[in-house]
Design a protein around this motif. Sequence first.
Motif, short mmCIF file in Angstrom:
data_model
loop_
_atom_site.label_atom_id
_atom_site.label_comp_id
_atom_site.label_asym_id
_atom_site.label_seq_id
_atom_site.Cartn_x
_atom_site.Cartn_y
_atom_site.Cartn_z
N SER A 132 0.81 -1.22 0.00
CA SER A 132 0.00 0.00 0.00
C SER A 132 0.84 1.27 0.00
O SER A 132 0.35 2.35 -0.33
CB SER A 132 -0.94 0.01 1.21
OG SER A 132 -0.21 -0.10 2.42
N GLY A 198 -8.92 -3.72 -12.32
CA GLY A 198 -9.97 -2.91 -11.71
C GLY A 198 -11.05 -3.75 -11.07
O GLY A 198 -11.71 -3.32 -10.11
N ASP A 201 -9.90 -4.21 -7.67
CA ASP A 201 -9.49 -2.95 -7.03
C ASP A 201 -7.98 -2.84 -6.81
O ASP A 201 -7.52 -2.35 -5.77
CB ASP A 201 -10.22 -2.76 -5.69
CG ASP A 201 -11.72 -2.59 -5.88
OD1 ASP A 201 -12.11 -1.93 -6.86
OD2 ASP A 201 -12.49 -3.13 -5.06
N VAL A 202 -7.22 -3.31 -7.77
CA VAL A 202 -5.76 -3.17 -7.72
C VAL A 202 -5.33 -2.26 -8.87
O VAL A 202 -5.47 -2.62 -10.04
CB VAL A 202 -5.05 -4.54 -7.85
CG1 VAL A 202 -3.54 -4.36 -7.97
CG2 VAL A 202 -5.38 -5.41 -6.64
N PRO A 203 -4.85 -1.05 -8.57
CA PRO A 203 -4.48 -0.12 -9.64
C PRO A 203 -3.18 -0.52 -10.35
O PRO A 203 -2.26 -1.06 -9.74
CB PRO A 203 -4.29 1.21 -8.90
CG PRO A 203 -3.94 0.82 -7.50
CD PRO A 203 -4.68 -0.46 -7.22
#
Length: 225
Positions: A132, A198, A201-203
């Motif tokens: 993160s 996407g 939810d992992v950019p």
Amino acid sequence: MSIKAWPFGERPREKLLTSGAQSLSDAELIAVLFGKGVKGKSAVELAHDMLNELGTLREVVTVSEERFTSLKGIGRCSYAQFQAAFEIFRRNLEIQLTRQDAFHNVDDTKQYLQAKLRDCEQEKFALLMLNSQHQLIAFRVMFTGTINSAAVYPRELIKQVMKDNAAAVILVHNHPSGIAEPSHADIRLTSEIKSAMGMIDVPVLDHFVVGDKETISFAQRGLLS
């Protein structure tokens, strides 16, 4: 003439210890790794022979074992020493990326990826798995192809991202042709992978293309939109 007969301050090892490694020429650095010469030739003379034959330090550390050991007076032990030194360099770059933001430290990331992929003869597609804080968790080579292509399957990428519990990813692949310019297929594939990531939810923070003389960032080029 043996290096032992040289003035103390001109001997490569002593010069390194007194003035630092940056004070040595390419041949002197190689001579330090050799440690000693052979009958009739000093380590520095051997180093000059190697550079005359292979070209630059890059070729010295990336040439095949067969080519390296074909040089007169140079054996497998020396090859192992040079490979170990280069691997230490690569691992140090990797350690840096585990301690800093790989997305915002673009130059360091490029240097790391060049050391990993620039001299590969086949095209490889890899992921930088990030936490993160965008620090490196792992470098994963996901697909290896021919000299000019590698088939990439987004579903397999998602599986590995979830396995590594990555919070973000950076895509990277090399162009064995040496030309780093992204192709239309590269841009299309990046869009497909972004859409797939996407869903979990992992950019996708960037996509690097590694060539011979440069490494191109999609983010810097505005190609991630």
